[in-house]
Design a protein around this motif. Structure first.
Motif, PDB file in Angstrom:
ATOM      1  N   LEU A 183       6.925 -53.305 -19.562  1.00 34.26           N
ATOM      2  CA  LEU A 183       6.563 -52.140 -20.368  1.00 34.26           C
ATOM      3  C   LEU A 183       7.067 -50.859 -19.694  1.00 34.26           C
ATOM      4  O   LEU A 183       7.607 -49.965 -20.350  1.00 34.26           O
ATOM      5  CB  LEU A 183       5.038 -52.131 -20.533  1.00 34.26           C
ATOM      6  CG  LEU A 183       4.420 -51.351 -21.676  1.00 34.26           C
ATOM      7  CD1 LEU A 183       5.111 -51.635 -22.986  1.00 34.26           C
ATOM      8  CD2 LEU A 183       2.936 -51.708 -21.775  1.00 34.26           C
ATOM      9  N   LEU A 225      -1.553 -47.570 -23.131  1.00 34.08           N
ATOM     10  CA  LEU A 225      -1.051 -48.466 -24.176  1.00 34.08           C
ATOM     11  C   LEU A 225      -1.398 -49.920 -23.843  1.00 34.08           C
ATOM     12  O   LEU A 225      -1.866 -50.670 -24.713  1.00 34.08           O
ATOM     13  CB  LEU A 225       0.463 -48.289 -24.319  1.00 34.08           C
ATOM     14  CG  LEU A 225       1.147 -49.151 -25.385  1.00 34.08           C
ATOM     15  CD1 LEU A 225       0.611 -48.841 -26.766  1.00 34.08           C
ATOM     16  CD2 LEU A 225       2.666 -48.948 -25.352  1.00 34.08           C
ATOM     17  N   ALA A 226      -1.204 -50.295 -22.587  1.00 33.38           N
ATOM     18  CA  ALA A 226      -1.534 -51.666 -22.169  1.00 33.38           C
ATOM     19  C   ALA A 226      -3.017 -51.937 -22.369  1.00 33.38           C
ATOM     20  O   ALA A 226      -3.415 -53.001 -22.853  1.00 33.38           O
ATOM     21  CB  ALA A 226      -1.131 -51.883 -20.709  1.00 33.38           C
ATOM     22  N   ARG A 270      -5.045 -50.447 -24.490  1.00 35.15           N
ATOM     23  CA  ARG A 270      -5.327 -50.485 -25.917  1.00 35.15           C
ATOM     24  C   ARG A 270      -4.994 -51.851 -26.522  1.00 35.15           C
ATOM     25  O   ARG A 270      -5.647 -52.322 -27.437  1.00 35.15           O
ATOM     26  CB  ARG A 270      -4.504 -49.373 -26.600  1.00 35.15           C
ATOM     27  CG  ARG A 270      -4.605 -49.324 -28.092  1.00 35.15           C
ATOM     28  CD  ARG A 270      -5.988 -48.825 -28.494  1.00 35.15           C
ATOM     29  NE  ARG A 270      -6.284 -49.196 -29.859  1.00 35.15           N
ATOM     30  CZ  ARG A 270      -5.977 -48.463 -30.916  1.00 35.15           C
ATOM     31  NH1 ARG A 270      -5.382 -47.312 -30.755  1.00 35.15           N
ATOM     32  NH2 ARG A 270      -6.294 -48.879 -32.117  1.00 35.15           N
ATOM     33  N   LEU A 271      -3.958 -52.477 -25.996  1.00 35.83           N
ATOM     34  CA  LEU A 271      -3.544 -53.766 -26.541  1.00 35.83           C
ATOM     35  C   LEU A 271      -4.154 -54.932 -25.777  1.00 35.83           C
ATOM     36  O   LEU A 271      -3.751 -56.084 -25.961  1.00 35.83           O
ATOM     37  CB  LEU A 271      -2.018 -53.868 -26.524  1.00 35.83           C
ATOM     38  CG  LEU A 271      -1.382 -53.137 -27.700  1.00 35.83           C
ATOM     39  CD1 LEU A 271       0.086 -52.885 -27.465  1.00 35.83           C
ATOM     40  CD2 LEU A 271      -1.583 -53.931 -28.976  1.00 35.83           C
ATOM     41  N   ARG A 316       1.383 -59.393 -28.092  1.00 34.20           N
ATOM     42  CA  ARG A 316       0.886 -58.022 -27.959  1.00 34.20           C
ATOM     43  C   ARG A 316       1.802 -57.189 -27.071  1.00 34.20           C
ATOM     44  O   ARG A 316       1.981 -56.007 -27.300  1.00 34.20           O
ATOM     45  CB  ARG A 316      -0.549 -58.038 -27.424  1.00 34.20           C
ATOM     46  CG  ARG A 316      -1.547 -58.385 -28.538  1.00 34.20           C
ATOM     47  CD  ARG A 316      -2.940 -58.485 -28.023  1.00 34.20           C
ATOM     48  NE  ARG A 316      -3.204 -59.812 -27.477  1.00 34.20           N
ATOM     49  CZ  ARG A 316      -4.016 -60.056 -26.459  1.00 34.20           C
ATOM     50  NH1 ARG A 316      -4.651 -59.060 -25.857  1.00 34.20           N
ATOM     51  NH2 ARG A 316      -4.212 -61.282 -26.046  1.00 34.20           N
ATOM     52  N   ALA A 326       3.646 -53.715 -27.936  1.00 38.25           N
ATOM     53  CA  ALA A 326       3.644 -52.551 -27.049  1.00 38.25           C
ATOM     54  C   ALA A 326       5.065 -52.063 -26.786  1.00 38.25           C
ATOM     55  O   ALA A 326       5.336 -50.859 -26.783  1.00 38.25           O
ATOM     56  CB  ALA A 326       2.954 -52.895 -25.727  1.00 38.25           C
ATOM     57  N   VAL A 339       6.292 -48.123 -27.356  1.00 38.00           N
ATOM     58  CA  VAL A 339       6.191 -47.294 -26.153  1.00 38.00           C
ATOM     59  C   VAL A 339       7.128 -46.079 -26.174  1.00 38.00           C
ATOM     60  O   VAL A 339       6.851 -45.078 -25.525  1.00 38.00           O
ATOM     61  CB  VAL A 339       6.402 -48.172 -24.889  1.00 38.00           C
ATOM     62  CG1 VAL A 339       7.854 -48.572 -24.728  1.00 38.00           C
ATOM     63  CG2 VAL A 339       5.899 -47.458 -23.646  1.00 38.00           C
ATOM     64  N   THR A 360      -4.615 -55.441 -33.629  1.00 35.66           N
ATOM     65  CA  THR A 360      -3.302 -55.082 -34.170  1.00 35.66           C
ATOM     66  C   THR A 360      -3.453 -54.280 -35.459  1.00 35.66           C
ATOM     67  O   THR A 360      -2.759 -53.278 -35.670  1.00 35.66           O
ATOM     68  CB  THR A 360      -2.474 -56.359 -34.413  1.00 35.66           C
ATOM     69  OG1 THR A 360      -2.343 -57.050 -33.177  1.00 35.66           O
ATOM     70  CG2 THR A 360      -1.109 -56.029 -34.969  1.00 35.66           C
TER      71      THR A 360
END
Lengths: 307, 258
Positions: A99, A115-116, A118-119, A139, A143, A147, A170
């Motif tokens: 990522l 972001l990580a 959140r997913l 997932r 991401a 990103v 999702t």
């Protein structure tokens, strides 16, 4: 601004003798969530990969954000997020490392840690890609698509194989994308996903658009309700039909599952239950329902969406 | 709820920056892979030390053993990274969809290629430095000073270009497993039959022209001649340049990204 984010006109794509996409046209409004709904092999992935610039249209025209996805790929790539159906990372790369890498190619990336988190990738950030579960890989793929803060994202079957909780994560993410003005194009064969997320749906099969519209338009185009119930297999549907108002039909599919289509009124319902009483059969799970996209699809193609 | 907002703000970093980021990534992944490190460093150093101490068990022809051996091991190090490692890693990048994914990232194909080249240069520089230091420690005495150093660098660049083009040719056309097998096989065959360990003069007379025309033979023999003060042989440089040009042209035509 209502410029189209994606325009596909009369796209034709063949692999050898097989025609995967057969004169398909669709338009994605900027800021919308558009679903391409269809069974496996309907031509969804080929269409979306042509929009992503992986394939050159054999016939027809494709424009994404006003650009040609093949000849103007370098201008387009930073603006478009792509989630592939599977794969796309080195087997030894760690999830967050991957990522970070894709984030670093972009000018203004999202904060990677947030972001990580959140997913739901926070706990497996240091796990090598090959040891991630299928859902985690999926997932991470999502991401990676997001990103770079793209204008437009293509999500190819974003929830296929996810557990219910991950699907909801999702879905809420897609809702946030729409809230923040990101255009989303997603393919799916889950009609509940299309009904819930999409502002506009294209139903495709055999490489063609069968119908399109908002989920409400599609389901209300078929104004009638449906009565369905379960009972022992092999009831005499001909005699049941005869006892109903003239434009109603009864089908048994699969055995033991009965469905009454046509102009369903309270009288129709009464007639169904009266007939059941007459033959001494209890109609179980009796329900009167609005048709779903699944029913619309079944009407159009005669086949199930999920198979 | 997190406060994450997705408001679009797209853009790519400048190409030179993306190339450096990609090169760093590839180099890190290579160092993490035990087999690749074995191939890049452990095997060449073992052969160098073992070969220098094997006495007369293996005939290395006339001249001091270490002076014959070290340039050959330098060539081996170039071959292991530019050919075998690159072929295998690229084949699996293709197989796992990494190349496909990068195809939709801001990194253009030319950036991907330049990133691979930068990573190769970094790894090869480290390998050559280590092999040279160990060789010097074992008594290697190269001659020719700066001019010889520049000639050796030219040969290494041409050799790396030839091997890398051949590696990509394989990775872009064969399946990943086939590439894995073939790239290792070619490595072993060239190690034994490609004038890497033995000088060209140790091969039977009819084989010598063939061995000289192999990329391994041209690089190893060219480095031996340069290090012994005989100067740069244009034949060796030309052989490597032709391999590089042919393989690159074929790769450009045949490389499949998916």
């Amino acid at each position: 601004m209502t410029a189209a984010a994606v325009e596909v006109e009369d796209l034709v794509m063949r692999y050898g003798a097989k025609t995967a996409v057969d004169g398909l046209s669709l338009t994605v409004e900027a800021g919308s969530v558009t679903a391409i709904l269809g069974p496996n092999g309907a031509g969804k992935t080929t269409t979306i990969e042509t929009c992503e610039g992986y394939r050159t249209p054999q016939s027809g025209r494709v424009r994404v954000l006003g650009l040609d996805p093949v000849s103007q790929h370098r201008r387009l790539a930073p603006r478009v997020g792509v989630m592939l159906q599977a794969g796309g990372a080195w087997s030894a790369v760690r999830a967050v490392e991957m990522l970070d890498y894709v984030a670093a190619l972009h000018q203004n990336p999202l904060p990677v840690a947030a972001l990580a988190e959140r997913l739901g990738l926070g706990s497996c950030g240091r796990t090598p890609y090959r040891r991630l579960s299928g859902g985690q890989q999926q997932r991470l793929g999502l991401a990676l698509a997001l990103v770079g803060r793209p204008d437009l994202v293509f999500l190819d079957e974003p929830t296929a194989g996810l557990d219910p909780q991950a699907r909801r994560t999702t879905w809420s993410l897609v809702e946030d994308l729409r809230r923040d003005g990101v255009t989303v194009v997603l393919t799916t064969h889950y009609m509940d996903e299309a009904e819930r997320l999409a502002s506009y749906v294209y139903v495709v099969d055999h490489g063609r658009v069968l119908t399109s519209g908002t989920p409400q338009e599609l389901t209300s185009a078929r104004a009638q309700n449906i009565i369905s119930f379960q009972a022992p297999a092999g009831l005499d549907t001909v005699r049941l039909t005869a006892s109903l108002p003239p434009d109603c039909t009864v089908t048994e599919r699969p055995p033991g599952n009965y469905q009454v289509d046509g102009l369903v009124t309270p009288q129709t319902l009464a007639a169904v239950t009266a007939w059941c009483a007459q033959v001494d059969v209890m109609p179980e799970h009796l329900s009167v329902a609005k048709p779903t996209l699944e029913d619309v699809f079944l009407d159009l193609t005669g086949r199930e969406l999920r198979s | 709820m997190s406060g994450l907002t997705f408001t679009p703000s797209p853009g790519a970093r400048p190409l030179s920056r993306m190339v450096r980021i990609h090169a760093a990534m590839e180099t890190r992944l290579l160092l993490r892979n035990g087999e690749q490190v074995l191939l890049a460093l452990v095997i060449p150093l073992l052969l160098l030390i073992g070969g220098a101490r094997s006495g007369d068990v293996i005939d290395l022809g006339s001249g001091r053993r270490i002076d014959v051996l070290t340039p050959g091991i330098l060539a081996l190090a170039v071959m292991s990274t530019a050919f075998t490692s690159l072929a295998i890693s690229t084949a699996f990048e293709r197989r796992y969809g990494v190349l496909k994914r990068l195809g939709s990232s801001p990194l253009p194909r030319v950036g991907l290629l330049l990133g691979k080249v930068l990573s190769l240069i970094t790894v090869i520089a480290v390998q050559l430095a280590l092999v040279a230091v160990v060789g010097l420690g074992l008594g290697w005495r190269p001659t020719g000073g700066v001019v010889a150093g520049a000639a050796a660098a030219l040969l290494v660049v041409l050799g790396a270009a030839a091997f890398a083009s051949l590696g990509l040719l394989m990775a872009g056309s064969l399946r990943a497993e086939a590439t894995l097998a073939a790239a290792n096989l070619v490595y072993v065959v060239l190690l034994v039959a490609g004038a890497v360990l033995l000088p060209v003069s140790s091969y039977p007379d009819p084989m010598q022209p063939v061995v000289t025309l192999l990329p391994s033979g041209a690089l190893a023999q060219g480095l031996r001649e340069v290090a012994s003060g005989a100067g740069l042989s244009l034949v060796h440089a030309l052989v490597l340049a032709v391999w590089a040009a042919l393989a690159a042209a074929l790769t450009a035509r045949t490389f499949r990204w998916e």
